[in-house]
Scaffold this active site. Sequence first.
Site, PDB file in Angstrom:
ATOM      1  N   HIS A  61      90.787  15.223 -74.344  1.00  0.00           N
ATOM      2  CA  HIS A  61      89.897  14.454 -75.228  1.00  0.00           C
ATOM      3  C   HIS A  61      88.756  15.339 -75.702  1.00  0.00           C
ATOM      4  CE1 HIS A  61      88.287  10.304 -76.441  1.00  0.00           C
ATOM      5  NE2 HIS A  61      87.494  11.218 -77.004  1.00  0.00           N
ATOM      6  N   HIS A  63      86.659  16.853 -79.527  1.00  0.00           N
ATOM      7  CA  HIS A  63      86.412  16.688 -80.959  1.00  0.00           C
ATOM      8  C   HIS A  63      85.920  18.040 -81.478  1.00  0.00           C
ATOM      9  CE1 HIS A  63      86.826  12.303 -80.804  1.00  0.00           C
ATOM     10  NE2 HIS A  63      86.110  12.343 -79.687  1.00  0.00           N
ATOM     11  N   LYS A 184      95.116   7.557 -82.985  1.00  0.00           N
ATOM     12  CA  LYS A 184      93.937   7.103 -82.225  1.00  0.00           C
ATOM     13  C   LYS A 184      93.437   5.807 -82.845  1.00  0.00           C
ATOM     14  CE  LYS A 184      89.992   7.478 -79.750  1.00  0.00           C
ATOM     15  NZ  LYS A 184      89.017   8.522 -80.113  1.00  0.00           N
ATOM     16  N   HIS A 225      90.541   4.119 -77.683  1.00  0.00           N
ATOM     17  CA  HIS A 225      89.167   4.121 -77.183  1.00  0.00           C
ATOM     18  C   HIS A 225      88.862   2.719 -76.682  1.00  0.00           C
ATOM     19  CE1 HIS A 225      84.681   4.427 -77.567  1.00  0.00           C
ATOM     20  NE2 HIS A 225      84.839   3.148 -77.895  1.00  0.00           N
ATOM     21  N   HIS A 245      88.339   6.789 -71.871  1.00  0.00           N
ATOM     22  CA  HIS A 245      87.108   6.327 -71.215  1.00  0.00           C
ATOM     23  C   HIS A 245      87.419   5.313 -70.105  1.00  0.00           C
ATOM     24  CE1 HIS A 245      85.634   8.366 -74.692  1.00  0.00           C
ATOM     25  NE2 HIS A 245      85.894   7.367 -75.506  1.00  0.00           N
ATOM     26  N   ASP A 317      85.212  14.746 -74.163  1.00  0.00           N
ATOM     27  CA  ASP A 317      84.592  13.987 -75.264  1.00  0.00           C
ATOM     28  C   ASP A 317      83.183  14.463 -75.604  1.00  0.00           C
ATOM     29  OD1 ASP A 317      84.577  11.996 -77.245  1.00  0.00           O
ATOM     30  OD2 ASP A 317      83.648  10.533 -75.898  1.00  0.00           O
TER      31      ASP A 317
END
Length: 403
Positions: A61, A63, A184, A225, A245, A317
Amino acid sequence: MSLLLRNVRVLDVETGEYAEGDLRCADGRVAETGTGLRAPDGTRVIDGAGAYVVPGLIDAHVHVTALTADLGALPAMSPSYVTAHAARIMGETLARGFTTVRDNSGADFGLADAQAEGLIRGPRLLFCGKALSQTGGHADFRGRGEHLTDDHPCCAGVGRIADGVAAVRAAARDELRKGASHVKVMASGGVASPTDRIDSTQYSTEELRAIVEEAEAANRYVAAHAYTARAVNRALEAGVRSIEHGNLIDDRSVELFLEREAFLVPTLVTYWALKEEGRAFGLSAASWHKVDAVLEAGLTALERAARGGVKLAYGTDLLGGMQRHQNHEFRLRREVQSPLDVLRAATTGAAELVGMAGEIGTLAAGAHADLLVLDADPLEDVGVLAEPGRHLRHVVQAGDVVA
């Protein structure tokens, strides 16, 4: 190209045992392990002097385009500017020992192709394109007084808005058309979005199932998510493969994870970092105050999931300048897991999640030659992996020493 590591301890992550000897890589793959291996002409030979060799790490995870914690600012930035930052972020990620990452919204086929062709130095990049969000959902970054949206594909950003079964089908198909390894979806509220609540559920069951159907039709999967048990359980019942999460899961969540053979991807370090540094890296005051709702619950959720036998993958994340804390996740997880289990989440577990079991996250013959050479044993203290600057001697990717 051929590389031979002599006098090393090679870890079998499945058994948790080391084999002392040599490891040879050829043509980007692990060719063989054993003792007294021969070095073909032109082979680079490194004497490990008893070093520990583990598979290259996988962060499920990330970005890589998130140069700021203010995700709503990305669409207004020049795509070339964002790409320059992404190249830097990817290079730094590789140097920390992560040879494969799963980008969970923001990266696209251009970045993945550039890395694969050697134009960008970084980990192998598995991408989903832009996350799907309902109006007012976790990827809708408009303030209350804003009304217009611009989902032009050339704009940088982490999400696209789609409402209704027909619209989410079309959006999922569009991301899959562009080569997404997974879809996602935002199935609950989140920290960085301005107008939703963390305890909200997002998308109807019918919309979630439609997205899952489209992914499965393309032999891909859905990552969702979600924070609360209510949101997590709805997503699992709809057929998503991974929950991102999951800080507020309950016992029913654990049952559903097991029934559906789904994965949990905790991201403990991002809440720690957001609380410590989020404001300095662009997080709004309103979003910063949201962090408290999930900060302490994450470790409890991980312990509950691990105790219940849920499949786990390593994820971080992190956003903006906080990405330098990527390896700190190892320290946080060791509070409730054994070193071997934490390492498995970042190798074999993550590999299974992304559909590359046997290809990455392992040092078995035939796997991609992605590996780390360490001067200390991570099975004695997984915190060794939290200090790459101190303990990481070499990063090998596709058989080449890249750091």
